[in-house]
Design an enzyme around this catalytic site. Structure first.
Site, PDB file in Angstrom:
ATOM      1  N   GLY A  37       0.822  -1.206   0.000  1.00  0.00           N
ATOM      2  CA  GLY A  37       0.000   0.000   0.000  1.00  0.00           C
ATOM      3  C   GLY A  37       0.855   1.255   0.000  1.00  0.00           C
ATOM      4  O   GLY A  37       2.027   1.228  -0.368  1.00  0.00           O
ATOM      5  N   ALA A  38       0.218   2.384   0.408  1.00  0.00           N
ATOM      6  CA  ALA A  38       0.858   3.710   0.274  1.00  0.00           C
ATOM      7  C   ALA A  38       1.335   3.868  -1.173  1.00  0.00           C
ATOM      8  O   ALA A  38       2.497   4.171  -1.443  1.00  0.00           O
ATOM      9  CB  ALA A  38       1.983   3.906   1.279  1.00  0.00           C
ATOM     10  N   GLY A  42       5.501   4.515  -8.718  1.00  0.00           N
ATOM     11  CA  GLY A  42       6.254   3.272  -8.932  1.00  0.00           C
ATOM     12  C   GLY A  42       5.317   2.071  -8.951  1.00  0.00           C
ATOM     13  O   GLY A  42       5.394   1.199  -9.842  1.00  0.00           O
ATOM     14  N   HIS A  43       4.408   2.026  -7.984  1.00  0.00           N
ATOM     15  CA  HIS A  43       3.424   0.937  -7.969  1.00  0.00           C
ATOM     16  C   HIS A  43       2.539   0.991  -9.219  1.00  0.00           C
ATOM     17  O   HIS A  43       2.204  -0.045  -9.809  1.00  0.00           O
ATOM     18  CB  HIS A  43       2.521   1.045  -6.739  1.00  0.00           C
ATOM     19  CG  HIS A  43       3.221   0.919  -5.418  1.00  0.00           C
ATOM     20  ND1 HIS A  43       3.334   1.957  -4.540  1.00  0.00           N
ATOM     21  CD2 HIS A  43       3.845  -0.141  -4.819  1.00  0.00           C
ATOM     22  CE1 HIS A  43       3.970   1.565  -3.450  1.00  0.00           C
ATOM     23  NE2 HIS A  43       4.303   0.293  -3.596  1.00  0.00           N
ATOM     24  N   GLY A 153       9.106  -4.621  -8.766  1.00  0.00           N
ATOM     25  CA  GLY A 153       9.931  -3.492  -9.182  1.00  0.00           C
ATOM     26  C   GLY A 153      11.415  -3.785  -9.049  1.00  0.00           C
ATOM     27  O   GLY A 153      11.847  -4.437  -8.094  1.00  0.00           O
ATOM     28  N   MET A 190      11.279   6.517  -6.163  1.00  0.00           N
ATOM     29  CA  MET A 190      10.028   6.651  -5.402  1.00  0.00           C
ATOM     30  C   MET A 190       9.912   5.498  -4.411  1.00  0.00           C
ATOM     31  O   MET A 190      10.288   4.362  -4.707  1.00  0.00           O
ATOM     32  CB  MET A 190       8.853   6.683  -6.347  1.00  0.00           C
ATOM     33  CG  MET A 190       8.844   7.969  -7.129  1.00  0.00           C
ATOM     34  SD  MET A 190       7.278   8.206  -7.963  1.00  0.00           S
ATOM     35  CE  MET A 190       7.591   9.791  -8.716  1.00  0.00           C
ATOM     36  N   SER A 191       9.412   5.814  -3.228  1.00  0.00           N
ATOM     37  CA  SER A 191       9.275   4.810  -2.180  1.00  0.00           C
ATOM     38  C   SER A 191       8.236   5.291  -1.187  1.00  0.00           C
ATOM     39  O   SER A 191       8.152   6.499  -0.902  1.00  0.00           O
ATOM     40  CB  SER A 191      10.620   4.625  -1.454  1.00  0.00           C
ATOM     41  OG  SER A 191      10.418   3.958  -0.220  1.00  0.00           O
ATOM     42  N   ARG A 193       8.431   4.958   1.821  1.00  0.00           N
ATOM     43  CA  ARG A 193       9.166   5.484   2.978  1.00  0.00           C
ATOM     44  C   ARG A 193       9.666   6.918   2.753  1.00  0.00           C
ATOM     45  O   ARG A 193      10.081   7.563   3.706  1.00  0.00           O
ATOM     46  CB  ARG A 193      10.325   4.560   3.349  1.00  0.00           C
ATOM     47  CG  ARG A 193       9.855   3.257   4.004  1.00  0.00           C
ATOM     48  CD  ARG A 193      11.017   2.435   4.544  1.00  0.00           C
ATOM     49  NE  ARG A 193      10.556   1.347   5.401  1.00  0.00           N
ATOM     50  CZ  ARG A 193      10.466   0.071   5.014  1.00  0.00           C
ATOM     51  NH1 ARG A 193      10.781  -0.279   3.791  1.00  0.00           N
ATOM     52  NH2 ARG A 193      10.044  -0.840   5.865  1.00  0.00           N
TER      53      ARG A 193
END
Ligand code: AMP
Length: 294
Positions: A37-38, A42-43, A153, A190-191, A193
C-alpha cells in the site's frame, strides 16, 4: 487516463478464489502486483505493466509483519487505504486483495519459506529475517491468487532476484516480470518510505542516485572495485547520509561479488546500496552499463 470503476476489495480467501475461478473459467489471464500500500507512481507502473500482459489485475495490499524486525517501522509504516483505492481508479485494476487481519498468519502459523542464493548477503547482512518474511508472504500470495504473471519493481532488486529464484526452484506455474525503477525528477527512487523525509532531507536523499551513477562511471572506467566502493561510501557520508549499510558492485543475477580482474563481468554488473538518512533507511540500485546509453 479517465477514472475506471473502483476495483472490488476482497478480504476473504473464499471470495478471492471464487472471483479468480470465474476469470479462469472465461480463459482470462491473471496478473498480480504485490504491494504494502501507500501507492505511488512506482506501484502504478507495475500495475500498468501487469495490465499490458494479462486480462485481470489483482493488486494485493498487505503490510507484512514478518518482513519487519522488532526494531523496524511496522507500526508507523504509512497506511493510506482510501487514497490507494482512489489511485487505483486511474489504472486498470480489477481487484484489491486486502486480506483481513488474522488471515495471513493465524494462531499457530509455523511454516516459513527460507530463500538462499541471491537472498544471501547485502540486505540479509543487516535485516537477517527480511527475505524469509518476503518469500513466505509472496508464496502465500501466489498460491492464493494463482496468477499467470506477478510483477515486481527493480527498485527492490535483490528482492526481485530472490522471487525469480523462488518461482524457478519451487516450479511455481507463473512468470515474474520486473519493471524499471520510477524516480522523482531529482533522481530519488520513489518509495512509500520517502513520506518520512522533509523537503530538505529529500534533497540529500537524491544524492544517492548521483553517487551510484558516479560509482558506475568509476567501474566502467576500470577502477578497482573495492576502491571504487570505498570512494562511493565516503562520498555518501560527505553528502549528508547518516550511515551506509552497503554500497556494492555485484553480479546482476547471482548478486555475488564479481570475480577479480574480470573486465567483461563489470559491464553486466549491478550496483546496490542501502543508506540511512536520520531514521529513514533508503535502498536503490542501478546497472553499471551507462543508463544514457553512451
Ligand atoms: P512495496 O509496497 O514497497 O512493498 O513495493 C511493492 C512493489 O512495488 C515492489 O515490487 C517494489 O519493488 C515496487 N516498487 C516500489 N517502489 C518502486 C519504484 N520507485 N519503481 C518501481 N517499482 C517500485
Amino acid at each position: 487516463m479517465p477514472d475506471t470503476p473502483a476495483p472490488i476489495v476482497i478480504r476473504e480467501l473464499d471470495a478471492l478464489r471464487a472471483e479468480v475461478g470465474r476469470w479462469r473459467a472465461n480463459g482470462e489471464r491473471i496478473g498480480l502486483v504485490p504491494t504494502m500500500g501507500a501507492l505511488h507512481p512506482g506501484h502504478i507502473a507495475l500495475i500498468t505493466a501487469a495490465a499490458a500482459e494479462t486480462d485481470r489485475v489483482i493488486v494485493s495490499i498487505f503490510v507484512n509483519p514478518t518482513q519487519f524486525a522488532p526494531n523496524e517501522d511496522f507500526e508507523t509504516y504509512p497506511r493510506t487505504f482510501d487514497a490507494d483505492i482512489a489511485a487505483l481508479r486511474t489504472v486498470k485494476c480489477d481487484a484489491v486483495w486486502a486480506p483481513r487481519p488474522g488471515l495471513m498468519y493465524p494462531d499457530g502459523f509455523a511454516t516459513t519459506v527460507q530463500p538462499g542464493g541471491p537472498a544471501e548477503g547485502l540486505e540479509s547482512d543487516f535485516r537477517p529475517e527480511f527475505f524469509a518474511g518476503v518469500a513466505t508472504v509472496c508464496t502465500k500470495l501466489f498460491i492464493q491468487c494463482a496468477p499467470d504473471t506477478a510483477v515486481f519493481g527493480e527498485k527492490d532488486y535483490q528482492q526481485l532476484a530472490v522471487i525469480r529464484t523462488l518461482v524457478r526452484d519451487l516450479n511455481l506455474p507463473m512468470t515474474i516480470l520486473g519493471v524499471p525503477t520510477v524516480r522523482e525528477t531529482s533522481g530519488l527512487a520513489m518509495s512509500s518510505r520517502n513520506a518520512y523525509l522533509s523537503d530538505e532531507r529529500r534533497a540529500v536523499a537524491a544524492e544517492l542516485y548521483v553517487v551510484l551513477k558516479e560509482l558506475a562511471g568509476d567501474v566502467r572506467a576500470g577502477k578497482a572495485i573495492a576502491a571504487a566502493e570505498r570512494g562511493a561510501k565516503a562520498r555518501l557520508l560527505e553528502r549528508g547520509f547518516s550511515s551506509v549499510d552497503y554500497v556494492a558492485v555485484r553480479h546482476h543475477l547471482t548478486l555475488a561479488p564479481l570475480p577479480a580482474n574480470e573486465q567483461a563481468a563489470r559491464l553486466n554488473a549491478r550496483i546496490l546500496a542501502a543508506v540511512w538518512l536520520d531514521n529513514t533507511r533508503l535502498i536503490d540500485n542501478i546497472p553499471v552499463a551507462n543508463l544514457d546509453g553512451h
